[in-house]
Design a protein around this motif. Structure first.
Motif, PDB file in Angstrom:
ATOM      1  N   HIS A  38       0.812  -1.210   0.000  1.00  0.00           N
ATOM      2  CA  HIS A  38       0.000   0.000   0.000  1.00  0.00           C
ATOM      3  C   HIS A  38       0.850   1.266   0.000  1.00  0.00           C
ATOM      4  O   HIS A  38       0.382   2.316  -0.435  1.00  0.00           O
ATOM      5  CB  HIS A  38      -0.948  -0.004   1.199  1.00  0.00           C
ATOM      6  N   SER A  39       2.089   1.174   0.431  1.00  0.00           N
ATOM      7  CA  SER A  39       2.946   2.354   0.506  1.00  0.00           C
ATOM      8  C   SER A  39       3.842   2.528  -0.714  1.00  0.00           C
ATOM      9  O   SER A  39       4.510   3.539  -0.850  1.00  0.00           O
ATOM     10  CB  SER A  39       3.816   2.282   1.763  1.00  0.00           C
ATOM     11  N   SER A  40       3.867   1.564  -1.621  1.00  0.00           N
ATOM     12  CA  SER A  40       4.753   1.614  -2.779  1.00  0.00           C
ATOM     13  C   SER A  40       3.997   2.068  -4.020  1.00  0.00           C
ATOM     14  O   SER A  40       3.025   1.444  -4.432  1.00  0.00           O
ATOM     15  CB  SER A  40       5.379   0.240  -3.044  1.00  0.00           C
ATOM     16  N   LYS A  41       4.459   3.155  -4.632  1.00  0.00           N
ATOM     17  CA  LYS A  41       3.849   3.643  -5.864  1.00  0.00           C
ATOM     18  C   LYS A  41       4.493   2.991  -7.087  1.00  0.00           C
ATOM     19  O   LYS A  41       3.877   2.852  -8.121  1.00  0.00           O
ATOM     20  CB  LYS A  41       4.013   5.159  -5.960  1.00  0.00           C
ATOM     21  N   GLU A  42       5.766   2.559  -6.970  1.00  0.00           N
ATOM     22  CA  GLU A  42       6.502   1.999  -8.101  1.00  0.00           C
ATOM     23  C   GLU A  42       6.015   0.611  -8.486  1.00  0.00           C
ATOM     24  O   GLU A  42       5.831   0.309  -9.660  1.00  0.00           O
ATOM     25  CB  GLU A  42       7.994   1.949  -7.784  1.00  0.00           C
ATOM     26  N   LYS A  43       5.897  -0.268  -7.523  1.00  0.00           N
ATOM     27  CA  LYS A  43       5.443  -1.635  -7.800  1.00  0.00           C
ATOM     28  C   LYS A  43       4.496  -2.081  -6.688  1.00  0.00           C
ATOM     29  O   LYS A  43       4.881  -2.809  -5.780  1.00  0.00           O
ATOM     30  CB  LYS A  43       6.620  -2.595  -7.963  1.00  0.00           C
ATOM     31  N   PRO A  44       3.236  -1.647  -6.784  1.00  0.00           N
ATOM     32  CA  PRO A  44       2.302  -1.942  -5.688  1.00  0.00           C
ATOM     33  C   PRO A  44       1.857  -3.399  -5.598  1.00  0.00           C
ATOM     34  O   PRO A  44       1.537  -3.865  -4.517  1.00  0.00           O
ATOM     35  CB  PRO A  44       1.111  -1.036  -5.989  1.00  0.00           C
ATOM     36  N   ILE A  45       1.861  -4.133  -6.726  1.00  0.00           N
ATOM     37  CA  ILE A  45       1.425  -5.530  -6.697  1.00  0.00           C
ATOM     38  C   ILE A  45       2.540  -6.410  -7.233  1.00  0.00           C
ATOM     39  O   ILE A  45       3.079  -6.168  -8.304  1.00  0.00           O
ATOM     40  CB  ILE A  45       0.148  -5.739  -7.537  1.00  0.00           C
ATOM     41  N   ARG A  46       2.896  -7.407  -6.446  1.00  0.00           N
ATOM     42  CA  ARG A  46       3.967  -8.338  -6.831  1.00  0.00           C
ATOM     43  C   ARG A  46       3.493  -9.763  -6.613  1.00  0.00           C
ATOM     44  O   ARG A  46       2.713 -10.020  -5.704  1.00  0.00           O
ATOM     45  CB  ARG A  46       5.206  -8.084  -5.985  1.00  0.00           C
ATOM     46  N   GLU A  47       4.006 -10.671  -7.440  1.00  0.00           N
ATOM     47  CA  GLU A  47       3.682 -12.082  -7.280  1.00  0.00           C
ATOM     48  C   GLU A  47       4.952 -12.911  -7.368  1.00  0.00           C
ATOM     49  O   GLU A  47       5.857 -12.590  -8.142  1.00  0.00           O
ATOM     50  CB  GLU A  47       2.698 -12.553  -8.351  1.00  0.00           C
ATOM     51  N   TYR A  48       4.989 -13.955  -6.560  1.00  0.00           N
ATOM     52  CA  TYR A  48       6.106 -14.898  -6.555  1.00  0.00           C
ATOM     53  C   TYR A  48       5.541 -16.309  -6.646  1.00  0.00           C
ATOM     54  O   TYR A  48       4.511 -16.606  -6.043  1.00  0.00           O
ATOM     55  CB  TYR A  48       6.938 -14.778  -5.267  1.00  0.00           C
ATOM     56  N   LYS A  49       6.239 -17.168  -7.383  1.00  0.00           N
ATOM     57  CA  LYS A  49       5.854 -18.576  -7.478  1.00  0.00           C
ATOM     58  C   LYS A  49       7.107 -19.407  -7.264  1.00  0.00           C
ATOM     59  O   LYS A  49       8.119 -19.203  -7.941  1.00  0.00           O
ATOM     60  CB  LYS A  49       5.256 -18.885  -8.855  1.00  0.00           C
ATOM     61  N   THR A  50       7.058 -20.323  -6.289  1.00  0.00           N
ATOM     62  CA  THR A  50       8.209 -21.164  -5.970  1.00  0.00           C
ATOM     63  C   THR A  50       7.741 -22.597  -5.714  1.00  0.00           C
ATOM     64  O   THR A  50       6.561 -22.861  -5.563  1.00  0.00           O
ATOM     65  CB  THR A  50       8.965 -20.657  -4.723  1.00  0.00           C
ATOM     66  N   ASN A  51       8.724 -23.486  -5.625  1.00  0.00           N
ATOM     67  CA  ASN A  51       8.416 -24.898  -5.369  1.00  0.00           C
ATOM     68  C   ASN A  51       8.277 -25.212  -3.887  1.00  0.00           C
ATOM     69  O   ASN A  51       7.654 -26.210  -3.523  1.00  0.00           O
ATOM     70  CB  ASN A  51       9.491 -25.792  -5.980  1.00  0.00           C
ATOM     71  N   THR A  52       8.887 -24.380  -3.025  1.00  0.00           N
ATOM     72  CA  THR A  52       8.823 -24.646  -1.583  1.00  0.00           C
ATOM     73  C   THR A  52       8.302 -23.425  -0.831  1.00  0.00           C
ATOM     74  O   THR A  52       8.510 -22.281  -1.252  1.00  0.00           O
ATOM     75  CB  THR A  52      10.213 -25.007  -1.015  1.00  0.00           C
ATOM     76  N   LEU A  53       7.646 -23.685   0.280  1.00  0.00           N
ATOM     77  CA  LEU A  53       7.141 -22.600   1.121  1.00  0.00           C
ATOM     78  C   LEU A  53       8.305 -21.798   1.694  1.00  0.00           C
ATOM     79  O   LEU A  53       8.225 -20.566   1.779  1.00  0.00           O
ATOM     80  CB  LEU A  53       6.268 -23.163   2.242  1.00  0.00           C
ATOM     81  N   GLU A  54       9.377 -22.469   2.068  1.00  0.00           N
ATOM     82  CA  GLU A  54      10.549 -21.780   2.627  1.00  0.00           C
ATOM     83  C   GLU A  54      11.096 -20.746   1.642  1.00  0.00           C
ATOM     84  O   GLU A  54      11.363 -19.600   2.014  1.00  0.00           O
ATOM     85  CB  GLU A  54      11.632 -22.788   2.985  1.00  0.00           C
ATOM     86  N   GLU A  55      11.244 -21.132   0.392  1.00  0.00           N
ATOM     87  CA  GLU A  55      11.761 -20.212  -0.627  1.00  0.00           C
ATOM     88  C   GLU A  55      10.788 -19.047  -0.838  1.00  0.00           C
ATOM     89  O   GLU A  55      11.191 -17.897  -1.006  1.00  0.00           O
ATOM     90  CB  GLU A  55      11.979 -20.967  -1.933  1.00  0.00           C
ATOM     91  N   LEU A  56       9.506 -19.328  -0.805  1.00  0.00           N
ATOM     92  CA  LEU A  56       8.511 -18.282  -0.966  1.00  0.00           C
ATOM     93  C   LEU A  56       8.592 -17.265   0.163  1.00  0.00           C
ATOM     94  O   LEU A  56       8.593 -16.053  -0.072  1.00  0.00           O
ATOM     95  CB  LEU A  56       7.113 -18.896  -1.017  1.00  0.00           C
ATOM     96  N   LEU A  57       8.706 -17.748   1.392  1.00  0.00           N
ATOM     97  CA  LEU A  57       8.806 -16.847   2.542  1.00  0.00           C
ATOM     98  C   LEU A  57      10.092 -16.020   2.494  1.00  0.00           C
ATOM     99  O   LEU A  57      10.097 -14.840   2.873  1.00  0.00           O
ATOM    100  CB  LEU A  57       8.711 -17.639   3.840  1.00  0.00           C
ATOM    101  N   GLU A  58      11.180 -16.616   2.019  1.00  0.00           N
ATOM    102  CA  GLU A  58      12.432 -15.871   1.853  1.00  0.00           C
ATOM    103  C   GLU A  58      12.260 -14.750   0.832  1.00  0.00           C
ATOM    104  O   GLU A  58      12.742 -13.634   1.041  1.00  0.00           O
ATOM    105  CB  GLU A  58      13.561 -16.804   1.425  1.00  0.00           C
ATOM    106  N   ASN A  59      11.571 -15.026  -0.268  1.00  0.00           N
ATOM    107  CA  ASN A  59      11.326 -13.998  -1.284  1.00  0.00           C
ATOM    108  C   ASN A  59      10.469 -12.860  -0.740  1.00  0.00           C
ATOM    109  O   ASN A  59      10.733 -11.687  -1.020  1.00  0.00           O
ATOM    110  CB  ASN A  59      10.653 -14.604  -2.514  1.00  0.00           C
TER     111      ASN A  59
END
Length: 55
Positions: A24-45
């Motif tokens: 909500h505070s970012s005007k440059e890239k307000p929506i981002r998506e990540y897709k990974t094979n593991t939950l750990e990697e996703l949380l790190e991202n």
């Protein structure tokens, strides 16, 4: 309570995890998506992304 800074949704597929982050505070890239094979990697991202926003 304070204002919402991020909305984070995490979805699990059959062999992957997806996170959708709305900053909500970012005007440059307000929506981002990540897709990974593991939950750990996703949380790190997610953590890396949030830390980069606040540098």
């Amino acid at each position: 309570m304070g204002d919402t800074i991020y909305d984070i949704e995490i979805f699990q597929g059959t062999s992957y995890f997806i996170a959708k982050i709305i900053a909500h505070s970012s005007k440059e890239k307000p929506i981002r998506e990540y897709k990974t094979n593991t939950l750990e990697e996703l949380l790190e991202n997610i953590a890396k992304d949030i830390l980069e926003d606040h540098e």
